[in-house]
Design a protein around this motif. Structure first.
Motif, PDB file in Angstrom:
ATOM      1  N   ALA A 280       0.843  -1.203   0.000  1.00  0.00           N
ATOM      2  CA  ALA A 280       0.000   0.000   0.000  1.00  0.00           C
ATOM      3  C   ALA A 280       0.875   1.250   0.000  1.00  0.00           C
ATOM      4  CB  ALA A 280      -0.924  -0.026   1.217  1.00  0.00           C
ATOM      5  N   ASP A 281       1.914   1.255   0.845  1.00  0.00           N
ATOM      6  CA  ASP A 281       2.817   2.417   0.909  1.00  0.00           C
ATOM      7  C   ASP A 281       3.529   2.629  -0.432  1.00  0.00           C
ATOM      8  OD1 ASP A 281       2.081   2.670   3.528  1.00  0.00           O
ATOM      9  OD2 ASP A 281       3.913   1.782   4.350  1.00  0.00           O
ATOM     10  N   MET A 282       3.950   1.522  -1.056  1.00  0.00           N
ATOM     11  CA  MET A 282       4.667   1.631  -2.334  1.00  0.00           C
ATOM     12  C   MET A 282       3.753   2.163  -3.433  1.00  0.00           C
ATOM     13  SD  MET A 282       6.725  -1.963  -1.932  1.00  0.00           S
ATOM     14  CE  MET A 282       7.369  -2.155  -3.582  1.00  0.00           C
ATOM     15  N   PHE A 283       2.518   1.668  -3.474  1.00  0.00           N
ATOM     16  CA  PHE A 283       1.589   2.129  -4.515  1.00  0.00           C
ATOM     17  C   PHE A 283       1.240   3.599  -4.312  1.00  0.00           C
ATOM     18  CE2 PHE A 283       0.933  -2.318  -5.515  1.00  0.00           C
ATOM     19  CZ  PHE A 283       0.768  -2.260  -6.886  1.00  0.00           C
ATOM     20  N   ARG A 284       1.004   3.971  -3.052  1.00  0.00           N
ATOM     21  CA  ARG A 284       0.644   5.367  -2.784  1.00  0.00           C
ATOM     22  C   ARG A 284       1.780   6.301  -3.204  1.00  0.00           C
ATOM     23  NH1 ARG A 284      -0.178   4.882   2.201  1.00  0.00           N
ATOM     24  NH2 ARG A 284       1.808   5.760   2.896  1.00  0.00           N
TER      25      ARG A 284
END
Ligand code: SF4
Length: 266
Positions: A234-238
């Motif tokens: 999630a952090d990487m996509f955001r």
């Protein structure tokens, strides 16, 4: 990037080399598969036909599964670059026939399957900042099995390194099998007891092995001390971050569609 739909079966590759995954799944960079990939696809087709028929209580023999293997190998549904691998077609055929038969006679009887390549309910991951990921699709190449200890997810893997020293290799497998565990639980509202790797080795000796049951779910959801892969994804996509991994065992011009333009590999 706001709501991305991602095939659940590709999520393991995302954690292997996110840069390669971005190239293939977000930027549409493609390359024809090699003969080894087609060999894997064909063995999976034969074994899935065998398990599906048994699940439906239809009559099927290992010979019939071998027929499905041959048919898939001879009639691929995607582009194949036959010059792209160091294996001859006749050798691929021999290896696949042996593996399909071994699977049907030695491995499948060990399991009490209740689903084969099951369809999964979409699972939405909120990444924050208005970005979300929706995992969709089927449990490609995996089964659901009942055991004395509960429901497990055996994932059938083919490849040259899936069996080493007589053991099924579970290294780097938790991202994919954990995704399947989570999505099975989301779909059925029932907990799983773990995952397992069924290794069908595509080397000349055709080794096969089944791993012990391991808890891949924990790697996805994390612990009090460490974030799970879902949180990290999630952090990487955001952030729109897709780091390369030149240490990946799939980092080669044979397997990576982004090889020609990637500056990070040796
Ligand atoms: S060549 Fe290697 S590092 Fe580069 S994208 Fe492919 S797998 Fe990743």
């Amino acid at each position: 990037m706001s709501d991305l739909r991602i095939r659940a079966s590709s999520f393991g590759k995302f954690f292997d080399c996110a840069y390669s995954w971005e190239g293939e799944h977000l930027l549409g960079i493609r390359k024809p598969a090699g003969l080894r990939a087609l060999l894997g696809t064909s063995v999976h087709a034969g074994t899935a036909a065998f398990d599906s028929a048994r699940l439906n209580q239809s009559e099927i023999r290992p010979d019939d599964a071998a027929g499905v293997f041959i048919d898939t190998l001879h009639h691929p549904e995607y582009d194949v670059d036959f010059s792209n691998d160091n294996i001859k077609f006749t050798e691929a055929e021999r290896i696949g026939l042996v593996l399909t038969t071994k699977y049907c006679t030695e491995i499948a009887p060990q399991f009490d399957y209740v689903a084969v390549e099951m369809s999964l309910e979409p699972l939405v991951i909120d990444c924050g900042g208005g970005v979300s990921i929706t995992l969709t699709g089927t449990m490609d190449r995996a089964r659901v099995a009942e055991t004395h200890d509960g429901t497990i997810i055996p994932d059938v893997k083919t490849g040259a390194r899936v069996v080493t020293n007589g053991e099924a290799n579970i290294k780097s497998r938790s991202a994919q099998t954990g995704t399947y565990q989570l999505m099975y639980e989301h779909t059925t509202q029932q907990r799983t007891a773990g995952a397992q790797i069924i290794g069908l080795g595509t080397t000349s000796k055709t080794p096969i092995a089944v791993s012990p049951v391991f808890d891949a779910r924990r790697v996805l959801v994390g612990t009090d001390e460490a974030p799970g892969l879902i949180q990290l994804a999630a952090d990487m996509f955001r952030a729109g971050l897709f780091p390369p991994n030149p240490q990946s065992y799939l980092c080669s011009k044979t397997y990576c569609a982004r090889w020609n333009t990637c500056i990070y590999h040796e």
